[in-house]
Write a protein that holds these residues in place. Structure first.
Motif, short mmCIF file in Angstrom:
data_model
loop_
_atom_site.label_atom_id
_atom_site.label_comp_id
_atom_site.label_asym_id
_atom_site.label_seq_id
_atom_site.Cartn_x
_atom_site.Cartn_y
_atom_site.Cartn_z
N ARG A 1 0.78 -1.72 0.48
CA ARG A 1 0.20 0.34 -0.11
C ARG A 1 0.92 1.24 -0.23
O ARG A 1 0.26 2.55 -1.11
CB ARG A 1 -1.60 -0.50 1.50
N ALA A 2 1.99 1.31 1.17
CA ALA A 2 2.92 2.69 0.37
C ALA A 2 3.66 2.97 -0.59
O ALA A 2 3.46 3.96 -1.55
CB ALA A 2 3.81 2.03 1.45
N ALA A 3 4.23 1.80 -1.13
CA ALA A 3 4.08 2.28 -2.55
C ALA A 3 3.47 2.54 -3.54
O ALA A 3 3.41 3.23 -4.51
CB ALA A 3 5.28 0.55 -2.55
N THR A 4 1.74 1.59 -2.97
CA THR A 4 0.90 2.16 -4.56
C THR A 4 0.60 4.19 -4.11
O THR A 4 0.57 4.53 -4.92
CB THR A 4 0.21 1.56 -3.88
N LEU A 5 0.69 4.50 -2.19
CA LEU A 5 0.55 5.34 -2.48
C LEU A 5 1.36 6.56 -3.03
O LEU A 5 1.15 7.30 -3.41
CB LEU A 5 0.26 5.74 -0.92
N ALA A 6 2.77 6.12 -2.63
CA ALA A 6 3.65 6.49 -3.20
C ALA A 6 3.46 6.74 -4.45
O ALA A 6 4.70 7.17 -5.13
CB ALA A 6 4.75 6.02 -2.46
N GLY A 7 3.52 5.82 -5.34
CA GLY A 7 3.40 5.56 -6.86
C GLY A 7 4.71 5.29 -7.32
O GLY A 7 5.15 5.63 -8.06
N ASP A 8 5.54 4.36 -6.42
CA ASP A 8 7.00 3.77 -6.36
C ASP A 8 6.43 2.40 -6.92
O ASP A 8 6.79 1.21 -6.40
CB ASP A 8 7.15 3.76 -5.30
N TRP A 9 6.70 2.77 -8.40
CA TRP A 9 6.77 0.71 -9.46
C TRP A 9 7.48 -0.09 -8.44
O TRP A 9 7.37 -1.21 -8.16
CB TRP A 9 6.67 1.17 -10.17
N ARG B 1 -0.65 -13.95 -3.76
CA ARG B 1 -0.75 -13.28 -4.24
C ARG B 1 -1.84 -12.08 -4.84
O ARG B 1 -2.08 -11.02 -5.43
CB ARG B 1 0.07 -13.34 -5.63
N THR B 2 -2.55 -13.18 -4.35
CA THR B 2 -4.59 -12.49 -4.78
C THR B 2 -4.88 -11.30 -3.70
O THR B 2 -5.16 -10.14 -4.23
CB THR B 2 -5.70 -13.40 -4.65
N LEU B 3 -4.87 -11.59 -2.94
CA LEU B 3 -4.75 -10.74 -1.64
C LEU B 3 -3.53 -9.39 -1.84
O LEU B 3 -3.90 -8.64 -1.55
CB LEU B 3 -4.85 -11.16 0.03
N ALA B 4 -2.22 -9.45 -1.40
CA ALA B 4 -1.84 -8.61 -1.91
C ALA B 4 -2.19 -7.93 -3.63
O ALA B 4 -2.66 -6.15 -3.16
CB ALA B 4 -0.53 -9.41 -2.52
N SER B 5 -2.36 -8.43 -4.01
CA SER B 5 -3.31 -7.56 -6.05
C SER B 5 -4.24 -6.62 -5.36
O SER B 5 -4.73 -5.29 -5.46
CB SER B 5 -3.69 -8.40 -6.50
#
Length: 321
Positions: free
Chosen positions: A26-34, A50-54
């Motif tokens: 979540r932190a990487a998604t919010l930061a836009g850090d691929w 991985r289904t939950l991670a997605s």
């Protein structure tokens, strides 16, 4: 109490709070850090996890622009395309809502289908280049159902998934939905599928919870159609016996890992059914295994506020059972 602490008995619907190892996603998604997001995903090796991670990424509000740009920048990266597809799916189903199909019409249905078609186009590309990519096939079960492509096409996609990843619990749940009457199937087909999967499953896997999921689906159908029969349905001795056998083969088996992500759904299904039938002594072990973790399903079936419903039944079960 520190601002970021959580009371030990507070129900945790957010999977990042229930499973802190998901927080970097979540932190990487919010930061836009691929790069950080891809690295966090690489650390999740199990396909069920991985289904939950997605889903953590896909349910992050406002993530669609970051994921779209990443998918366009990395057109051959299966993870980039799949995560953007999952975000489109999530947005589409939010537009559709959980209402029965007969009540979803007009512009809402059109917009829902538009999101799913965009997701489907991305996933077709991923599956063509990476036929073993479980996450993409899993999501294509969702698009097949939402786009009403029919049970044969949904089954074909499921077969491709289990060809590479047998006993994929998330995939089994997706096909089971298609086999229920609300999506054009029948109770007989749904029950046969759940029983067949359970028979083939390794003891201690979550698969046998499918037996309980069918019962919950049937109960919900009765609630919406024949209220007087719903209580009798969950109290039926034969169904109770089938549920007991299913729990013994899965969540109550010594080899079952209640710390895993899939345990939240699996234990939740048994806890909910026993609670509906007033079998508090049998519900209690499942609530103890869950602690304060829950997922929206199955508790949203019982009430529009899954957290309140989980908390109410948990208190009753632990007090009486």
């Amino acid at each position: 109490m520190p601002a970021n602490s959580v009371p030990p008995d507070r129900p945790l619907l957010d999977p990042v709070l229930a499973f802190p190892a998901l927080a970097p996603l979540r932190a990487a998604t919010l930061a836009g850090d691929w790069d950080s997001l891809a690295g966090a995903f690489a650390a999740v090796s199990d396909e069920e996890d991985r289904t939950l991670a997605s889903r953590v990424v896909a349910e992050t509000p406002g993530s669609e622009e970051f994921l779209r740009l990443t998918a366009e920048r990395l057109p051959r990266d299966p993870l980039a395309g799949t995560l953007y597809a999952d975000r489109l799916l999530t947005m589409g189903w939010q537009i559709r809502t959980g209402e029965f199909a007969a009540f979803v019409t007009g512009s809402r249905l059109k917009e829902f289908h538009a999101h799913l078609r965009r997701a489907e186009a991305l996933l077709i590309g991923v599956c063509a280049e990476h036929p073993e990519y479980a996450l993409a096939w899993y999501l294509r079960l969702n698009t097949a159902r939402g786009l009403e492509l029919g049970p044969s096409e949904t089954r074909r996609r499921y077969d491709r998934l289990v060809e590479h990843h047998p006993h994929h619990f998330g995939g089994q749940q997706q096909l089971l939905q298609q086999l229920c009457p609300k999506w054009g199937g029948s109770w007989e087909k749904a029950e046969e599928f759940a029983d067949a999967c359970t028979e083939k499953a390794r003891p201690g896997s979550p698969t046998a919870a499918l037996v309980g999921i069918v019962q919950l689906e049937h109960w919900l159908h009765l609630i919406h159609t024949e209220h007087d029969d719903a209580e009798e349905y969950v109290e039926d001795p034969g169904r109770h016996a089938a549920l007991t056998r299913a729990a013994a083969a899965s969540v109550l088996h010594p080899d079952f890992d209640s710390a895993r992500h899939h345990a939240v759904v699996a234990h939740g299904v048994f806890a909910a059914l026993h609670s509906l039938a007033g079998r508090w002594d049998e519900a209690a072990p499942h609530f103890r295994a869950l602690g304060n973790r829950l997922s929206a399903f199955p508790w949203e079936y019982l009430d529009s506020d899954p957290v309140a419903e989980f908390d109410r039944h948990r208190k009753l079960a632990l007090a009486k059972g």
